[in-house]
Design an enzyme around this catalytic site. Structure first.
Site, mmCIF file in Angstrom:
data_model
loop_
_atom_site.group_PDB
_atom_site.id
_atom_site.type_symbol
_atom_site.label_atom_id
_atom_site.label_comp_id
_atom_site.label_asym_id
_atom_site.label_seq_id
_atom_site.Cartn_x
_atom_site.Cartn_y
_atom_site.Cartn_z
ATOM 1 N N ASN A 397 10.264 -9.746 -56.222
ATOM 2 C CA ASN A 397 9.220 -9.630 -57.224
ATOM 3 C C ASN A 397 8.796 -8.175 -57.421
ATOM 4 O O ASN A 397 9.154 -7.541 -58.395
ATOM 5 C CB ASN A 397 8.027 -10.512 -56.811
ATOM 6 C CG ASN A 397 6.989 -10.637 -57.916
ATOM 7 O OD1 ASN A 397 6.961 -9.843 -58.842
ATOM 8 N ND2 ASN A 397 6.153 -11.640 -57.819
ATOM 9 N N ASP A 398 8.079 -7.639 -56.439
ATOM 10 C CA ASP A 398 7.532 -6.288 -56.604
ATOM 11 C C ASP A 398 8.624 -5.235 -56.801
ATOM 12 O O ASP A 398 8.416 -4.255 -57.507
ATOM 13 C CB ASP A 398 6.673 -5.919 -55.391
ATOM 14 C CG ASP A 398 5.481 -6.864 -55.267
ATOM 15 O OD1 ASP A 398 4.987 -7.306 -56.317
ATOM 16 O OD2 ASP A 398 5.080 -7.164 -54.138
ATOM 17 N N VAL A 399 9.792 -5.439 -56.186
ATOM 18 C CA VAL A 399 10.835 -4.411 -56.253
ATOM 19 C C VAL A 399 11.512 -4.346 -57.619
ATOM 20 O O VAL A 399 12.312 -3.460 -57.868
ATOM 21 C CB VAL A 399 11.901 -4.595 -55.140
ATOM 22 C CG1 VAL A 399 11.272 -4.475 -53.785
ATOM 23 C CG2 VAL A 399 12.632 -5.898 -55.296
ATOM 24 N N ALA A 438 2.432 -7.659 -53.195
ATOM 25 C CA ALA A 438 1.425 -6.717 -53.671
ATOM 26 C C ALA A 438 0.345 -7.441 -54.468
ATOM 27 O O ALA A 438 -0.636 -6.845 -54.880
ATOM 28 C CB ALA A 438 2.080 -5.645 -54.523
#
Lengths: 471, 103
Positions: A397-399, A438
């Site tokens: 997700n965040d990456v 995050a």
């Protein structure tokens, strides 16, 4: 001066130190890593054996040998058992656990050595001497490392949830000030103080270790474990200073400095400073700028996904923690083989902090026999993104969150990401629309190029494989 | 001031080792590829288990029941760190080696 015993011991310590250095060096290359680990272990075994046989304190040989051997046997048995039984996905918390054991060991040594500080030295210069300092530092750093590692273990194992208690940061500052004050206070004593104050210092350090790690988010645990790892190294080096033991000194400091560099490398991969990780932590405060704008997501059916993938030339798989949770690495590899058979070029784009630890994805995919030539690091993968027909984002997700590049108000702004948006098509396999670690929204999911495949990663991949085979 | 200078002189060998080891540690791992970060951390984790030597020395000279039991515990913890650390690292690296042979 030196007896034969001393000489043998010193020579073995030199050999052990060389083993650690060569071992670490070899560990940083994929082809020699396994040997590197053996060499380091060999050095350790040698140092332990010769210490038992040849160490002398004021002429006294090591006693209680049966007890020492029993403890070694128990520790080896439990250690091997735990290390063999643990699942590949749980490796990070295992490292944290073992790190904590080392910290606790250093703290215990300090507690036992404190009352034994040579009275002659105290008579001469009071408590203000190198021995006291190294004992106290070993105690404090070891205790912090132990308590912190246990919390990190708990967080990664899902036993402890993230706490957003803001006043913990203030407590932390008070805590560290109190610890320093107590060390200074003890150092300025003329005579040996009572053990009570040492116990208070221990408890304080343990509490500090807990409150130090508590406010840091689970996603940052790799950095924290690496930091605590170098702490334990320093604690071990304090023991080396105390016993004037070169094997402990070199081993401890090597890990202390290598661990610190590793920690900084990890922070760099996220484009954050170490201070930011420790003090900041990802907050829920910055929610992203376009809250309230209505967003639509598109789903893709399995058969459409199967067609899209089969007729692609180049596919990139971007794995994340979701892959680890679902244990989908084997299914992922099966999909890769199947597509390769159909003439599709399949590679993996590995973000340096994907998963719960740097290298987590590499280890996981390696378990499923994915050749490591297929694993591309972020920069290399990003350069090829524009020529990629489909990217499959599995549980990441965040990456892949474009907010890191576009939205200065986002907490992850500035973090390098895998530019999934540059590819022609995007398929995101995800259990739900839940946010990543995050805790921020991901606009990639709402992008017109993107289509979602909801479900457990392993389950979805298996169905997808069946669908492609049926074509 | 004089005390500080004395201190440095008294422990000059240890200070030498510490400073050189710091640079060595930085140098040795500075070119590690990201995929080896986890095994490397784990390997380093096992190496600081060298603290076990301290616990062996303590237990080897313990006499009363309190220090015997604390020392015993310390050796067990240290061994866990060493043995567990190396075995976990080995398991991680086994994954890498397996495919190297297949290639």
């Amino acid at each position: 001066m030196g007896t034969i015993n001393d000489s043998i011991l010193q020579i073995s310590y030199i050999i052990a130190s060389i083993c650690y250095i060569v071992g670490l060096k070899k560990l940083s290359h994929p082809l020699t890593a396994k040997n590197g680990n053996y060499i380091a272990a060999l050095g350790m075994g040698l140092a332990i054996l010769t210490t038992i046989l040849f160490h002398r304190t004021d002429g006294h040989a090591i006693g209680n040998i049966p007890l020492i051997l029993l403890a070694l046997a128990i520790g080896s048995f439990l250690g091997t058992l735990a290390a063999k039984k643990v699942k590949m996905t749980a490796m990070p918390q295992m490292v944290s656990l073992f790190n904590g054991m080392g910290g606790a060991c250093a703290a215990l040594i300090s507690i036992m050595e404190f009352p034994r500080i040579n009275p002659d030295i105290i008579a001469e210069s009071g408590m203000m001497n190198g021995l006291t300092l190294s004992i106290l530092l070993g105690l404090v750093i070891g205790s912090v490392s132990f308590a912190g590692s246990m919390i990190a273990f708990g967080k990664l194992d899902g036993r402890i949830n993230d706490s957003k208690i803001s006043y913990l940061k203030i407590i932390n500052i008070i805590g560290i000030a109190a610890i320093i004050a107590m060390i200074v206070f003890i150092m300025f004593q003329e005579e040996m103080p009572s053990m009570t104050i040492v116990y208070i210092l221990t408890v304080l350090s343990l509490l500090y270790g807990i409150s130090f790690v508590m406010p840091i988010g689970g996603a940052d645990m790799p950095v924290v474990i690496s930091l605590l790892n170098s702490f334990t190294g320093v604690a071990a080096a304090c023991g080396g200073f105390l016993y004037n033991n070169q094997a402990m000194l070199t081993g401890g400091i090597l890990v202390g400095s290598a661990g610190t560099i590793l920690t900084i490398l990890m922070c760099k991969a996220m484009n954050r400073s170490l201070m930011n990780v420790i003090i900041g932590g990802f907050g829920g405060s910055a929610a992203g700028s376009d809250e309230g704008v209505e967003k639509h997501i598109k789903e893709i059916t399995l058969s459409d996904a199967a067609v899209l993938l089969t007729y692609s030339q180049k596919v990139y798989i971007i794995p994340g923690y979701g892959l680890a949770v679902a244990q989908a690495q084997h299914a992922c590899h099966d999909l890769e083989i199947l597509l390769e058979d159909k003439g599709v070029d399949v590679k993996y784009a590995i973000h340096p902090v994907a998963g719960r630890m740097p290298g987590h994805m590499n280890v996981l995919l390696a378990e499923a026999d994915v050749p490591y030539t297929k694993l591309k690091e972020m920069e290399e993968a990003n350069a090829e993104m524009a020529n990629t027909d489909v990217v499959i984002v599995i549980g990441a997700n965040d990456v892949v969150n474009p907010a890191a590049e576009e939205d200065p108000s986002s907490p992850i702004y500035g973090m390098p990401i895998i530019k999934a948006l540059d590819a022609k098509n995007i398929i995101v396999i995800k259990r739900s629309m839940a946010k990543g670690y995050a805790a921020i929204d991901n606009n990639l999911f709402y992008h017109p190029k993107n289509r979602m495949l909801f479900g457990d990663a392993k389950n979805v991949l298996q169905k997808l494989i069946a669908e492609i085979k049926a074509m | 001031m004089e005390e500080t200078l004395n201190f440095i002189y008294q422990y000059r060998e240890a200070i030498f080792i510490i400073i050189l080891s710091i640079f060595l540690g930085i140098e040795v791992i500075s070119h590690v590829p990201a995929m080896l970060h986890t095994p490397l951390m784990s390997g380093a984790n096992a190496i600081h288990g060298v603290v076990i030597i301290g616990s062996i020395i303590v237990l080897g000279h313990a006499h009363d029941i309190l220090s015997l039991s604390l020392g015993f515990l310390a050796v067990i913890l240290g061994t866990l760190n060493v043995v567990g650390g190396f075995v976990v690292t080995d398991r991680m690296l086994e994954m890498f080696n397996k495919k190297n042979k297949k290639k």
